[in-house]
Scaffold this motif. Sequence first.
Motif, mmCIF file in Angstrom:
data_model
loop_
_atom_site.group_PDB
_atom_site.id
_atom_site.type_symbol
_atom_site.label_atom_id
_atom_site.label_comp_id
_atom_site.label_asym_id
_atom_site.label_seq_id
_atom_site.Cartn_x
_atom_site.Cartn_y
_atom_site.Cartn_z
ATOM 1 N N LYS A 77 -34.766 60.036 -7.924
ATOM 2 C CA LYS A 77 -35.904 60.802 -8.613
ATOM 3 C C LYS A 77 -37.172 59.887 -8.723
ATOM 4 C CE LYS A 77 -33.346 61.521 -12.411
ATOM 5 N NZ LYS A 77 -32.005 60.943 -12.156
ATOM 6 N N GLY A 78 -38.029 60.571 -8.559
ATOM 7 C CA GLY A 78 -39.653 59.869 -8.672
ATOM 8 C C GLY A 78 -39.949 59.744 -10.003
ATOM 9 N N ALA A 79 -40.021 58.632 -10.666
ATOM 10 C CA ALA A 79 -40.392 58.527 -11.972
ATOM 11 C C ALA A 79 -42.091 58.217 -11.959
ATOM 12 C CB ALA A 79 -39.782 57.201 -12.595
ATOM 13 N N VAL A 80 -42.625 58.920 -12.664
ATOM 14 C CA VAL A 80 -44.215 58.959 -12.796
ATOM 15 C C VAL A 80 -44.735 58.089 -13.663
ATOM 16 C CG1 VAL A 80 -46.223 60.092 -12.944
ATOM 17 C CG2 VAL A 80 -44.403 61.465 -12.061
ATOM 18 N N LEU A 81 -45.200 56.933 -13.287
ATOM 19 C CA LEU A 81 -45.716 56.118 -14.258
ATOM 20 C C LEU A 81 -47.277 56.037 -14.175
ATOM 21 C CD1 LEU A 81 -43.826 52.985 -12.937
ATOM 22 C CD2 LEU A 81 -43.132 54.386 -14.733
ATOM 23 N N THR A 82 -47.772 56.192 -15.394
ATOM 24 C CA THR A 82 -49.383 56.308 -15.559
ATOM 25 C C THR A 82 -50.202 54.955 -15.754
ATOM 26 O OG1 THR A 82 -49.122 55.964 -17.931
ATOM 27 C CG2 THR A 82 -48.960 58.460 -16.932
ATOM 28 N N HIS A 83 -51.436 54.889 -15.531
ATOM 29 C CA HIS A 83 -52.143 53.713 -15.753
ATOM 30 C C HIS A 83 -51.876 52.985 -17.180
ATOM 31 C CE1 HIS A 83 -55.205 54.091 -12.180
ATOM 32 N NE2 HIS A 83 -54.707 55.203 -12.185
ATOM 33 N N PRO A 86 -43.798 59.519 -18.569
ATOM 34 C CA PRO A 86 -43.880 60.751 -19.140
ATOM 35 C C PRO A 86 -42.889 61.716 -18.312
ATOM 36 C CG PRO A 86 -45.598 60.443 -17.583
ATOM 37 C CD PRO A 86 -45.001 59.103 -17.646
ATOM 38 N N GLY A 87 -42.504 61.460 -17.247
ATOM 39 C CA GLY A 87 -41.387 62.194 -16.694
ATOM 40 C C GLY A 87 -41.195 62.139 -14.964
ATOM 41 N N TYR A 88 -40.128 62.918 -14.668
ATOM 42 C CA TYR A 88 -40.044 62.892 -13.158
ATOM 43 C C TYR A 88 -40.753 63.781 -12.378
ATOM 44 C CZ TYR A 88 -35.711 60.218 -14.798
ATOM 45 O OH TYR A 88 -34.931 59.445 -15.405
ATOM 46 N N HIS A 89 -41.047 63.213 -11.270
ATOM 47 C CA HIS A 89 -42.217 64.260 -10.623
ATOM 48 C C HIS A 89 -41.445 65.384 -9.880
ATOM 49 C CE1 HIS A 89 -44.844 65.150 -7.376
ATOM 50 N NE2 HIS A 89 -43.972 65.204 -6.484
ATOM 51 N N GLY A 90 -41.949 66.514 -10.351
ATOM 52 C CA GLY A 90 -41.422 67.803 -9.886
ATOM 53 C C GLY A 90 -40.135 68.108 -10.347
ATOM 54 N N ALA A 112 -34.903 67.811 -15.368
ATOM 55 C CA ALA A 112 -34.245 66.710 -15.321
ATOM 56 C C ALA A 112 -35.200 65.610 -16.564
ATOM 57 C CB ALA A 112 -34.496 65.689 -14.226
ATOM 58 N N THR A 113 -36.638 65.884 -16.587
ATOM 59 C CA THR A 113 -37.510 65.113 -17.688
ATOM 60 C C THR A 113 -36.746 65.611 -19.088
ATOM 61 O OG1 THR A 113 -39.292 65.068 -15.901
ATOM 62 C CG2 THR A 113 -39.874 64.879 -18.403
ATOM 63 N N ALA A 114 -36.850 67.066 -19.201
ATOM 64 C CA ALA A 114 -36.294 67.378 -20.507
ATOM 65 C C ALA A 114 -34.918 66.895 -20.981
ATOM 66 C CB ALA A 114 -36.424 68.986 -20.516
ATOM 67 N N GLU A 115 -34.099 66.511 -20.194
ATOM 68 C CA GLU A 115 -32.795 66.130 -20.435
ATOM 69 C C GLU A 115 -32.936 64.768 -20.482
ATOM 70 O OE1 GLU A 115 -30.295 67.047 -16.976
ATOM 71 O OE2 GLU A 115 -30.254 69.085 -17.390
ATOM 72 N N ALA A 116 -34.089 64.089 -20.196
ATOM 73 C CA ALA A 116 -33.885 62.512 -20.298
ATOM 74 C C ALA A 116 -34.473 62.164 -21.735
ATOM 75 C CB ALA A 116 -35.036 61.961 -19.097
ATOM 76 N N GLY A 161 -38.732 62.202 -28.739
ATOM 77 C CA GLY A 161 -39.630 61.668 -27.772
ATOM 78 C C GLY A 161 -38.973 60.247 -27.275
ATOM 79 N N TRP A 162 -37.796 59.999 -27.626
ATOM 80 C CA TRP A 162 -37.200 58.718 -27.034
ATOM 81 C C TRP A 162 -36.415 59.082 -25.746
ATOM 82 C CZ3 TRP A 162 -36.206 53.922 -30.113
ATOM 83 C CH2 TRP A 162 -36.967 53.951 -31.092
ATOM 84 N N PHE A 163 -36.724 58.067 -24.883
ATOM 85 C CA PHE A 163 -36.070 58.018 -23.671
ATOM 86 C C PHE A 163 -34.626 57.721 -23.626
ATOM 87 C CE2 PHE A 163 -34.783 56.020 -19.593
ATOM 88 C CZ PHE A 163 -34.728 57.098 -18.735
ATOM 89 N N ARG A 164 -33.491 58.705 -23.226
ATOM 90 C CA ARG A 164 -32.214 58.388 -23.135
ATOM 91 C C ARG A 164 -31.861 57.434 -21.737
ATOM 92 N NH1 ARG A 164 -31.800 64.264 -24.314
ATOM 93 N NH2 ARG A 164 -31.370 64.694 -26.361
ATOM 94 N N SER A 165 -31.818 56.234 -21.908
ATOM 95 C CA SER A 165 -31.380 55.319 -20.921
ATOM 96 C C SER A 165 -30.008 55.799 -20.112
ATOM 97 C CB SER A 165 -31.279 53.945 -21.353
ATOM 98 O OG SER A 165 -30.039 53.871 -22.074
ATOM 99 N N GLY A 166 -29.283 56.310 -20.835
ATOM 100 C CA GLY A 166 -28.003 56.426 -19.814
ATOM 101 C C GLY A 166 -27.023 55.223 -20.134
ATOM 102 N N ASP A 167 -27.432 54.152 -20.544
ATOM 103 C CA ASP A 167 -26.708 52.737 -20.868
ATOM 104 C C ASP A 167 -26.182 52.887 -22.228
ATOM 105 O OD1 ASP A 167 -27.256 51.883 -18.160
ATOM 106 O OD2 ASP A 167 -29.309 51.057 -18.955
ATOM 107 N N LEU A 168 -25.100 52.141 -22.101
ATOM 108 C CA LEU A 168 -24.382 51.960 -23.607
ATOM 109 C C LEU A 168 -24.671 50.621 -23.892
ATOM 110 C CD1 LEU A 168 -20.921 53.408 -22.631
ATOM 111 C CD2 LEU A 168 -22.638 54.296 -24.257
#
Length: 508
Positions: free
Chosen positions: A177-183, A367-371, A375-379, A384-391
Amino acid sequence: MHQHGIDAWVTRRRLRSPDRVALVHGAGATVTYAQFADAVDRVAAVLTELGVGTGDTVAYLGENSPEFLQVMFGTVRLGAVFVPVNTRLAPPEIGHVLTDCAARVLIHDPDFAVPVAAALPAARPPLVVVTGEGTPDRPGLATLTRDADPARAGHADPGPTDPAAIVYTSGTTGRAKGAVLTHGNLTWVALNCVVDYDVVSTDVALMISPLFHVASLGMGALPVILKGATMVIERGFEPGRALAQIARHRVTMLSGVPTTYQLLADHPDWAATDLSTLTKLTCGGSAVPTRVLDAYEARGLSFSQGYGMTEASPGATALPPAMTRAKQGSVGLPHFFTDVRITDPGGAVLPAGAVGQIEVAGPNVFPGYHGLPEATAEAFTADGWFRSGDLGRLDDDGYLYVSGRLKDMIISGGENIYPAEVELLLGEIDGVVSAAVIGVPDDRWGEVPWAVLTVRAGASVDTGTVRAHLDGRIARYKLPRNVVIVDELPRTASGKVRKAELRARFAG
């Protein structure tokens, strides 16, 4: 003109430190910050002539080089989005990236002409430019920039919330998935590194990890440029050459994964190489095995280990070198401008010592995945915390310990087994180079752990050796039921083991 984007760094460096060496590459060629800024101006002019503007995407496929950085900064200056492409991808995977990001332009090294030809999408293919001189009918980037007029370059003055890059995830859990990274994301991750790693303008960083990986880009190249330090660019990693470059250029900063550092320490030139200038060693991907710590500490060197993910640009935590032994196995404290917490499956925040999902928040978090709005909402959590999927777990002092991927956790007879805990101990065994613990189906227990290892030539490691080393140090249900020796573990570009491949191979 506000200039809040990372493109402004190059312009400001030209004013502040024009004669300082920014880049060293090839046989020792140097590029000052003034020369680097001039080159970025020319690349921006070329891209403008090719029709690139705000919101367009420019993909780059190539090894570490000055051109990689020139294209990145030239792209974002136009308000366009830079897409670094993993050089290890197969043509269908490259095609997925180009199609998914709708690349307007693809710039690539000539060495990748064959996979590029096979990867180009039939619908809306990008304009393709090779680096170097090219041919008379298809001039390359070097020819185009030499003839370009910098005054004709566009300039969009992107702001902190504007996208700067789309970095595709390594795909350990499915299609990339394409992670959009801002300036802003890239600025804050660089600031985190400057604060937590004490990056200074006199530093010399050896770039041996691929710049298309966000760790090398966000936590290596960008902090160096922000501080006006010097970057020694290596196209790839070769241990002997890396050691020679450290001594030749008086390198102070080095980053890699545990295998990188193991290969350096195992090289015949290790003992004779002058490493006295090295003051900042950073390591990610997995915990540094004890034998590697021993080898470096014997040379007066210590590590700053860390944890992160593409979606955090990528740094989330860092372990100070002074705590390497006191907190061995930990990946450290949250970065200065970043927060970390542990939650249970219902989202409740867990106390110190409890294992749960690692969640990350801060201005470096994407801020989210491209397009991919779903998937962004689930993440992200509702707050507003990002779920890493790691334990992982936090100790009483706030230090993070990673237990493994949520999907990699092994449940054997109702007991949870966290692979990272076992892998750390496996790394202590003499002869073991790298280790991965996976769950294999079992009729009685549901799953049982297996250890998949790579070992040093001539070393003798088997199931008995492994179980004897681990017995009494961890619960018996965590002991690997079988040990498999392989030539190489499948890895992503960031050095993470592709455990799905191992499970498919051994548990199928």
